[in-house]
Structure formats: structure tokens, C-alpha cells
Design a protein around this motif. Structure first.
Motif, PDB file in Angstrom:
ATOM      1  N   VAL B  10       0.851  -1.185   0.000  1.00 59.07           N
ATOM      2  CA  VAL B  10       0.000   0.000   0.000  1.00 59.07           C
ATOM      3  C   VAL B  10       0.891   1.241   0.000  1.00 59.07           C
ATOM      4  N   VAL B  12       1.621   4.677   1.604  1.00 57.81           N
ATOM      5  CA  VAL B  12       1.328   5.438   2.816  1.00 57.81           C
ATOM      6  C   VAL B  12       2.005   6.802   2.743  1.00 57.81           C
ATOM      7  N   ALA B  35       1.284  -4.207   3.233  1.00 54.18           N
ATOM      8  CA  ALA B  35       0.090  -3.909   4.025  1.00 54.18           C
ATOM      9  C   ALA B  35       0.127  -4.625   5.371  1.00 54.18           C
ATOM     10  N   GLN B  36       0.676  -5.846   5.365  1.00 59.37           N
ATOM     11  CA  GLN B  36       0.833  -6.598   6.623  1.00 59.37           C
ATOM     12  C   GLN B  36       2.284  -6.442   7.037  1.00 59.37           C
ATOM     13  N   ASN B  65      -1.786   6.964  11.705  1.00 62.35           N
ATOM     14  CA  ASN B  65      -3.057   7.687  11.875  1.00 62.35           C
ATOM     15  C   ASN B  65      -3.181   8.271  13.274  1.00 62.35           C
ATOM     16  N   THR B  77      -1.590  -3.781  10.365  1.00 59.85           N
ATOM     17  CA  THR B  77      -2.179  -3.750   9.018  1.00 59.85           C
ATOM     18  C   THR B  77      -2.283  -2.306   8.560  1.00 59.85           C
ATOM     19  N   LEU B  78      -1.706  -2.018   7.410  1.00 60.87           N
ATOM     20  CA  LEU B  78      -1.752  -0.670   6.854  1.00 60.87           C
ATOM     21  C   LEU B  78      -2.733  -0.606   5.694  1.00 60.87           C
ATOM     22  N   HIS B  79      -3.336   0.576   5.497  1.00 61.02           N
ATOM     23  CA  HIS B  79      -4.294   0.793   4.424  1.00 61.02           C
ATOM     24  C   HIS B  79      -3.792   1.913   3.526  1.00 61.02           C
ATOM     25  N   PRO B  80      -4.235   1.934   2.259  1.00 57.94           N
ATOM     26  CA  PRO B  80      -3.782   3.001   1.356  1.00 57.94           C
ATOM     27  C   PRO B  80      -4.099   4.370   1.948  1.00 57.94           C
ATOM     28  N   ASP B  82      -2.782   5.697   4.615  1.00 56.11           N
ATOM     29  CA  ASP B  82      -2.520   5.819   6.047  1.00 56.11           C
ATOM     30  C   ASP B  82      -1.390   6.830   6.274  1.00 56.11           C
TER      31      ASP B  82
END
Lengths: 150, 93
Positions: B10, B12, B35-36, B65, B77-80, B82
Motif C-alpha cells: 500500500v 502510505v 500492508a501486513q 493515523n 495492518t496498513l491501508h492506502p 494511512d
């Protein structure tokens, strides 16, 4: 369970801080005490003369962390209004960098809460201070309260 | 025929503050990371991309965040999009 409902006032600003502004914000007819801490800038460190200080913050997270501290205070002590103002940018020597004012029905809670607020701020709130010395060098300070300091 | 799966990555937004900002020469950047991941791996990925941070990397923590991430090997876990902040030792107050 606290019988007084109060407000949290958090502010990060490059303006000069005024203790009277904070005490006015927290004053209440149901509080018999206002407890205050003022952090000011010193002119010396380690034998070197400090010309001025510059403060930087991760502003959104700093506000979040300050609000968490207010919540923790309200869980532990009976206080009414809490105000925490921190100055950012250039702070000349002897001017205030942080002011914390807390009103409470009785003084013991307010005094203990103010101590907790400054101790916890120094350990958790993402704000950084850089000292600029007379000889020209500069140094980012590290609070001893910060668990990841050098 | 075997199929090679790339670990999901992702983008970030990385924010640099104080000394880390001076070493990197910028307040922010975008970075592609798995992402993980873990705090240890995420910091290693940032330092790998910005090697000037190596001199202070033992004394950095991260926030994702606007919440501190405990240093260590707990799964993250990361998200687009973040927001990952690089946080040198603090000195407020």
C-alpha cells in the motif's frame, strides 16, 4: 463520579501565551481553586548560552494526545475546567512555552491534576524543542520523561 | 507452472518531524510498504528508503493515523493513504 461537568480547552499557537487568558477560561462559580503551571524558557544549558527556542509540533496528534490527558485527569480527579496552551515557533528567553490551568472545587485535586498534566505532556505529546546557542549551534532537546530518548 | 504472488503493498504518507525532518530534508513523502507488517519492519523500510535516518533510528517511534505504534513485532495492518509519522524523542513542555 464527578459532580461538576467541565470543558477542555486545548490550543497550539505561535502567539505569546497569557496566563490571564487561561485562568479566565477555567474560572467557574463552582470551583474554589484554580491551579496553574507555567513552563518558561531558560537561557542556559550545559554551560552554553541559549539565544532562543523553537518549537515544532505534529499538531493533529498533539491535540489528540492532549485531549487524552484531559480525559485521564477527569477519570482520576474531581476537576471542572482544564486549559492547556502550548506555544509553537520561536519562543524568546523567559517567555512561556506552556501554560496549564485547571479549576476544581477543592485545591488538592487541581494541584495533583496539573502535575499529572505536565508530566504526561512531557512523556507523550509530539512536540519538539530546538535550542539555538550563542555560538551558532543548535540542538534538539529530548525529555527524560520520553521513553525513547537517547 | 508456479505463480509468484507479490506481497500486497500500500502507499502510505510518511511525515517527518524535528531531527528526522532535517536529516531527510523533507516534511513528508509517500512510500510503498507491505500492508501486513510490524513496527520493526515498517521502520526498517523507512530507514532503507531514507538512510540518513540510520544515525537516529534506535531512538525513533512511529505513529499510524495519529496513534503511537508500540515498537516491536506485533502485527500491523496498513491501508492506502494511512499517515505514518516518524517521531524522534519529544521535548514539549
Amino acid at each position: 463520579m464527578s459532580t461538576v461537568q467541565g470543558k477542555d480547552h486545548i490550543k497550539l499557537t505561535s502567539d505569546q501565551l497569557s496566563v490571564e487568558e487561561l485562568t479566565t477560561l477555567v474560572t467557574s462559580p463552582t470551583s474554589g481553586a484554580i491551579s496553574v503551571f507555567i513552563g518558561t524558557t531558560r537561557n542556559n544549558f550545559d554551560g552554553k548560552k541559549v539565544m532562543r527556542l523553537e518549537y515544532e509540533a505534529y499538531e493533529t496528534m498533539a491535540e489528540t494526545e492532549l485531549r487524552k490527558i484531559c480525559g485521564q485527569i477527569r477519570e482520576r480527579w474531581e476537576v471542572e475546567n482544564i486549559a492547556v496552551f502550548h506555544r509553537l515557533g520561536c519562543v524568546p528567553i523567559t517567555e512561556s512555552s506552556v501554560i496549564i490551568a485547571i479549576s476544581s472545587p477543592h485545591r488538592r485535586d487541581g494541584l495533583d491534576a496539573v502535575r499529572y498534566a505536565i508530566d504526561t505532556l512531557k512523556a507523550t505529546v509530539p512536540i519538539w524543542k530546538k535550542e539555538l546557542y550563542e555560538e551558532g549551534e543548535a540542538s534538539w532537546k529530548e525529555n527524560k520523561e520520553c521513553s525513547w530518548s537517547t | 507452472m508456479s505463480k509468484v504472488m507479490a506481497a500486497a503493498e500500500v502507499q502510505v504518507n510518511v511525515l517527518f518531524f524535528a531531527k528526522s525532518r532535517e536529516l531527510v530534508g523533507s516534511k513528508e513523502a509517500t512510500l510503498a510498504v507491505p500492508a501486513q507488517t510490524t513496527s520493526v519492519q515498517l521502520l526498517a523500510a523507512i530507514v532503507s528508503r531514507y538512510p540518513s535516518l540510520a544515525v537516529i533510528s534506535n531512538n525513533l517511534v512511529l505513529a499510524v493515523n495519529q496513534e503511537y505504534i508500540a515498537p516491536g513485532n506485533d502485527l500491523l495492518t496498513l491501508h492506502p493513504g494511512d499517515e505514518v509519522a516518524v517521531i524522534p524523542p519529544i521535548s514539549g513542555g
